[in-house]
Write a protein that holds these residues in place. Structure first.
Motif, PDB file in Angstrom:
ATOM      1  N   LEU A 199       5.230   3.426   3.389  1.00 42.24           N
ATOM      2  CA  LEU A 199       4.237   2.577   4.040  1.00 42.24           C
ATOM      3  C   LEU A 199       3.275   2.038   2.994  1.00 42.24           C
ATOM      4  O   LEU A 199       2.853   2.773   2.092  1.00 42.24           O
ATOM      5  N   LEU A 200       2.933   0.758   3.115  1.00 42.92           N
ATOM      6  CA  LEU A 200       1.977   0.155   2.176  1.00 42.92           C
ATOM      7  C   LEU A 200       0.546   0.504   2.570  1.00 42.92           C
ATOM      8  O   LEU A 200       0.044   0.015   3.575  1.00 42.92           O
ATOM      9  N   ALA A 201      -0.093   1.330   1.766  1.00 42.69           N
ATOM     10  CA  ALA A 201      -1.479   1.720   2.036  1.00 42.69           C
ATOM     11  C   ALA A 201      -2.458   0.955   1.150  1.00 42.69           C
ATOM     12  O   ALA A 201      -3.632   0.803   1.501  1.00 42.69           O
ATOM     13  N   GLU A 202      -1.961   0.522  -0.002  1.00 41.56           N
ATOM     14  CA  GLU A 202      -2.763  -0.288  -0.937  1.00 41.56           C
ATOM     15  C   GLU A 202      -1.817  -1.191  -1.707  1.00 41.56           C
ATOM     16  O   GLU A 202      -0.628  -0.895  -1.807  1.00 41.56           O
ATOM     17  N   MET A 203      -2.351  -2.275  -2.277  1.00 42.91           N
ATOM     18  CA  MET A 203      -1.528  -3.151  -3.116  1.00 42.91           C
ATOM     19  C   MET A 203      -2.136  -3.274  -4.514  1.00 42.91           C
ATOM     20  O   MET A 203      -3.323  -3.011  -4.716  1.00 42.91           O
ATOM     21  N   SER A 204      -1.286  -3.712  -5.448  1.00 42.30           N
ATOM     22  CA  SER A 204      -1.739  -3.824  -6.838  1.00 42.30           C
ATOM     23  C   SER A 204      -2.377  -5.168  -7.144  1.00 42.30           C
ATOM     24  O   SER A 204      -3.014  -5.330  -8.189  1.00 42.30           O
ATOM     25  N   SER A 205      -2.206  -6.129  -6.253  1.00 48.10           N
ATOM     26  CA  SER A 205      -2.603  -7.498  -6.592  1.00 48.10           C
ATOM     27  C   SER A 205      -4.092  -7.755  -6.375  1.00 48.10           C
ATOM     28  O   SER A 205      -4.708  -7.230  -5.443  1.00 48.10           O
ATOM     29  N   GLU A 206      -4.597  -8.604  -7.250  1.00 50.66           N
ATOM     30  CA  GLU A 206      -6.009  -8.987  -7.250  1.00 50.66           C
ATOM     31  C   GLU A 206      -6.392  -9.658  -5.934  1.00 50.66           C
ATOM     32  O   GLU A 206      -5.680 -10.543  -5.446  1.00 50.66           O
ATOM     33  N   GLY A 207      -7.515  -9.241  -5.347  1.00 50.30           N
ATOM     34  CA  GLY A 207      -8.031  -9.914  -4.157  1.00 50.30           C
ATOM     35  C   GLY A 207      -7.268  -9.638  -2.872  1.00 50.30           C
ATOM     36  O   GLY A 207      -7.455 -10.349  -1.880  1.00 50.30           O
ATOM     37  N   ASN A 208      -6.405  -8.615  -2.880  1.00 49.01           N
ATOM     38  CA  ASN A 208      -5.677  -8.339  -1.634  1.00 49.01           C
ATOM     39  C   ASN A 208      -6.658  -7.882  -0.555  1.00 49.01           C
ATOM     40  O   ASN A 208      -7.732  -7.356  -0.843  1.00 49.01           O
ATOM     41  N   LEU A 209      -6.282  -8.091   0.715  1.00 45.04           N
ATOM     42  CA  LEU A 209      -7.227  -7.960   1.820  1.00 45.04           C
ATOM     43  C   LEU A 209      -7.241  -6.571   2.449  1.00 45.04           C
ATOM     44  O   LEU A 209      -7.884  -6.362   3.480  1.00 45.04           O
ATOM     45  N   ILE A 210      -6.530  -5.621   1.853  1.00 45.31           N
ATOM     46  CA  ILE A 210      -6.517  -4.265   2.402  1.00 45.31           C
ATOM     47  C   ILE A 210      -7.876  -3.594   2.143  1.00 45.31           C
ATOM     48  O   ILE A 210      -8.368  -3.599   1.021  1.00 45.31           O
ATOM     49  N   THR A 211      -8.466  -3.040   3.218  1.00 49.18           N
ATOM     50  CA  THR A 211      -9.771  -2.389   3.119  1.00 49.18           C
ATOM     51  C   THR A 211      -9.597  -0.864   3.142  1.00 49.18           C
ATOM     52  O   THR A 211      -8.544  -0.369   3.551  1.00 49.18           O
ATOM     53  N   PRO A 212     -10.632  -0.116   2.740  1.00 47.42           N
ATOM     54  CA  PRO A 212     -10.547   1.355   2.829  1.00 47.42           C
ATOM     55  C   PRO A 212     -10.228   1.847   4.251  1.00 47.42           C
ATOM     56  O   PRO A 212      -9.468   2.801   4.414  1.00 47.42           O
ATOM     57  N   ASP A 213     -10.777   1.209   5.268  1.00 46.88           N
ATOM     58  CA  ASP A 213     -10.486   1.614   6.653  1.00 46.88           C
ATOM     59  C   ASP A 213      -9.013   1.392   7.004  1.00 46.88           C
ATOM     60  O   ASP A 213      -8.392   2.205   7.678  1.00 46.88           O
ATOM     61  N   TYR A 214      -8.481   0.274   6.553  1.00 49.99           N
ATOM     62  CA  TYR A 214      -7.062  -0.027   6.782  1.00 49.99           C
ATOM     63  C   TYR A 214      -6.196   1.041   6.127  1.00 49.99           C
ATOM     64  O   TYR A 214      -5.233   1.540   6.702  1.00 49.99           O
ATOM     65  N   THR A 215      -6.539   1.397   4.893  1.00 48.61           N
ATOM     66  CA  THR A 215      -5.793   2.413   4.159  1.00 48.61           C
ATOM     67  C   THR A 215      -5.822   3.746   4.909  1.00 48.61           C
ATOM     68  O   THR A 215      -4.790   4.407   5.079  1.00 48.61           O
ATOM     69  N   LYS A 216      -7.007   4.123   5.369  1.00 47.51           N
ATOM     70  CA  LYS A 216      -7.171   5.395   6.081  1.00 47.51           C
ATOM     71  C   LYS A 216      -6.356   5.396   7.381  1.00 47.51           C
ATOM     72  O   LYS A 216      -5.652   6.374   7.688  1.00 47.51           O
ATOM     73  N   ALA A 217      -6.417   4.299   8.121  1.00 52.66           N
ATOM     74  CA  ALA A 217      -5.672   4.209   9.382  1.00 52.66           C
ATOM     75  C   ALA A 217      -4.157   4.242   9.123  1.00 52.66           C
ATOM     76  O   ALA A 217      -3.381   4.770   9.932  1.00 52.66           O
ATOM     77  N   THR A 218      -3.745   3.685   7.988  1.00 55.82           N
ATOM     78  CA  THR A 218      -2.324   3.692   7.617  1.00 55.82           C
ATOM     79  C   THR A 218      -1.844   5.124   7.375  1.00 55.82           C
ATOM     80  O   THR A 218      -0.774   5.523   7.849  1.00 55.82           O
ATOM     81  N   VAL A 219      -2.653   5.898   6.679  1.00 55.37           N
ATOM     82  CA  VAL A 219      -2.292   7.293   6.381  1.00 55.37           C
ATOM     83  C   VAL A 219      -2.259   8.105   7.685  1.00 55.37           C
ATOM     84  O   VAL A 219      -1.365   8.938   7.888  1.00 55.37           O
ATOM     85  N   GLU A 220      -3.178   7.834   8.591  1.00 59.77           N
ATOM     86  CA  GLU A 220      -3.184   8.527   9.893  1.00 59.77           C
ATOM     87  C   GLU A 220      -1.965   8.164  10.729  1.00 59.77           C
ATOM     88  O   GLU A 220      -1.366   9.010  11.386  1.00 59.77           O
ATOM     89  N   MET A 221      -1.563   6.906  10.665  1.00 58.30           N
ATOM     90  CA  MET A 221      -0.371   6.462  11.399  1.00 58.30           C
ATOM     91  C   MET A 221       0.865   7.205  10.892  1.00 58.30           C
ATOM     92  O   MET A 221       1.706   7.680  11.657  1.00 58.30           O
ATOM     93  N   ALA A 222       0.957   7.318   9.576  1.00 57.39           N
ATOM     94  CA  ALA A 222       2.127   7.966   8.957  1.00 57.39           C
ATOM     95  C   ALA A 222       2.254   9.422   9.388  1.00 57.39           C
ATOM     96  O   ALA A 222       3.375   9.936   9.561  1.00 57.39           O
ATOM     97  N   ALA A 223       1.123  10.086   9.604  1.00 57.89           N
ATOM     98  CA  ALA A 223       1.136  11.520   9.942  1.00 57.89           C
ATOM     99  C   ALA A 223       1.869  11.798  11.257  1.00 57.89           C
ATOM    100  O   ALA A 223       2.345  12.898  11.497  1.00 57.89           O
ATOM    101  N   LYS A 224       1.983  10.772  12.095  1.00 59.16           N
ATOM    102  CA  LYS A 224       2.697  10.946  13.373  1.00 59.16           C
ATOM    103  C   LYS A 224       4.211  10.856  13.223  1.00 59.16           C
ATOM    104  O   LYS A 224       4.942  11.102  14.171  1.00 59.16           O
ATOM    105  N   TYR A 225       4.686  10.466  12.039  1.00 63.97           N
ATOM    106  CA  TYR A 225       6.126  10.264  11.831  1.00 63.97           C
ATOM    107  C   TYR A 225       6.632  11.038  10.596  1.00 63.97           C
ATOM    108  O   TYR A 225       7.159  10.447   9.657  1.00 63.97           O
TER     109      TYR A 225
END
Ligand code: 5BU
Length: 260
Positions: free
Chosen positions: A146-172
Motif C-alpha cells: 500500500l502506498l503510504a508516502e511517495m518520493s516525489s516533490e510536492g506530492n499531496l499525501i498528508t500525515p493524516d492520509y498516511t496514518k489512515a492508510t496504515v490503519e486500513m492495512a491492519a484490517k487485512y
C-alpha cells in the motif's frame, strides 16, 4: 523497534505469505535491493534481469510501458524469478473502485494477477480496493504494497492520509505485504515490509520531481527494509557492476542497523 529485528526473525512474524517469502529470500541471498526495470522492450528487460537477478530480492515492473508485451515474456520472467530466486512486484498503483480494480487486476492485455507476486495499491478509494484483491489467484498467495508516502516533490499525501492508510492495512493482515513509504515511524508491525523508492548514489533528483536519497540514508535513517533502485542501475554503463555496488552498500547498512 522493527528496524533492529533481523530479516530471519521477521519472516516468522509475517502474516502475508509473500512478505514471508520475501524476508526469506532477502536473508538467504543477503540482498535487500529491488531493481525497478523501467525499460520498454521485453528483450531489454530479460537481458537486464539475466545480469542482475542474482543480486536482487525483488523485481519491480511497469508492464504498461512495454512496447511488445506478450505471454512468452511472462513465461520467461517467471522462469528467471524461479531460477534466480526473486519475486515480482508490478507497480500498477491501482486507484479505482473495487469492482474496476478487480477487472484491471485479472483481465485485459496484462492479466497481472496471474503472474505478479504482489502489486502496489493506493489507499485513496477506500478499503473496497483491498477487498477486490483478495490475496490469492489460482490458489497461489499474492500480496499488496500500500502506498503510504511517495518520493516525489510536492506530492499531496498528508500525515493524516498516511496514518489512515496504515490503519486500513491492519484490517487485512493476510493480504498486506507492506508499505511503500519514506519514513521509519510510518508503521510499527515488524511482519510488514518497508519498500522505499527514490534511491541513487549519483544525484539528488531528476527534472520531473523525483527526490533521491543514498542507501545509507534510506536504510539507517528512514527505516527502509528494501530499497528500490531504477535508473541508478538501469542507466549505468555496467548495470551488473552497479547492482553489486548497491547490494553491498544496502546490506552493510542493514547489518549495522541490526547490530544496534
Ligand atoms: P528511479 O529510476 O530510481 O527514479 O525509479 C524509481 C521507480 O520507483 C519508478 O519506477 C517509480 O515509478 C517508482 N516510484 C517512485 O519513484 N516513487 C514513489 O513514491 C513510488 C514509486 Br510509490
Amino acid at each position: 523497534d522493527r528496524a533492529s529485528i533481523s530479516f530471519e526473525k521477521r519472516a516468522e512474524l509475517a502474516t502475508n505469505q509473500v512478505a514471508k517469502q520475501l524476508f526469506e529470500i532477502i536473508a538467504l541471498k543477503k540482498t535487500n535491493l529491488c531493481i525497478s526495470v523501467d525499460l520498454t522492450s521485453t528483450a531489454k528487460i530479460l537481458d537486464l534481469l539475466e545480469k542482475v537477478g542474482e543480486h536482487v530480492c525483488l523485481v519491480k515492473t511497469h508492464v504498461d510501458i512495454i512496447e511488445d508485451f506478450n505471454s512468452d515474456f511472462v513465461i520467461q520472467i517467471k522462469q528467471l524469478s524461479k531460477r534466480l530466486n526473486f519475486l515480482i512486484l508490478e507497480d500498477r498503483k491501482y486507484a479505482d473502485i473495487g469492482n474496476t480494480v478487480s477487472l484491471q487486476y485479472l483481465n485485459g492485455l496484462y492479466k497481472i494477477g496471474e503472474w505478479a507476486d504482489c502489486v502496489t495499491v493506493h489507499s485513496l478509494p477506500g478499503e473496497g480496493i483491498l477487498k477486490a484483491l483478495n490475496g490469492s489467484t489460482n490458489g497461489v498467495s499474492r500480496g499488496v504494497f500500500l502506498l503510504a508516502e511517495m518520493s516525489s516533490e510536492g506530492n499531496l499525501i498528508t500525515p493524516d492520509y498516511t496514518k489512515a492508510t496504515v490503519e486500513m492495512a491492519a484490517k487485512y493482515p493476510d493480504l498486506i505485504t507492506g508499505f511503500v513509504c519514506q519514513n521509519k515511524d510510518t508503521f510499527k508491525d515488524p511482519g510488514l515490509i518497508q519498500l522505499t523508492p527514490g534511491v541513487q548514489l549519483e544525484t539528488s533528483g531528476d527534472s520531473l520531481g523525483q527526490i533521491y536519497n543514498t542507501p545509507e540514508k534510506v536504510i539507517l535513517d528512514k527505516g527502509a527494509d528494501i530499497a528500490v533502485v531504477g535508473r541508478g542501475i538501469v542507466a549505468a554503463k555496467s548495470p551488473e557492476t552497479q547492482a553489486v555496488v548497491y547490494k553491498n552498500a544496502l546490506w552493510k547498512c542493514y547489518q549495522k542497523r541490526i547490530s544496534g
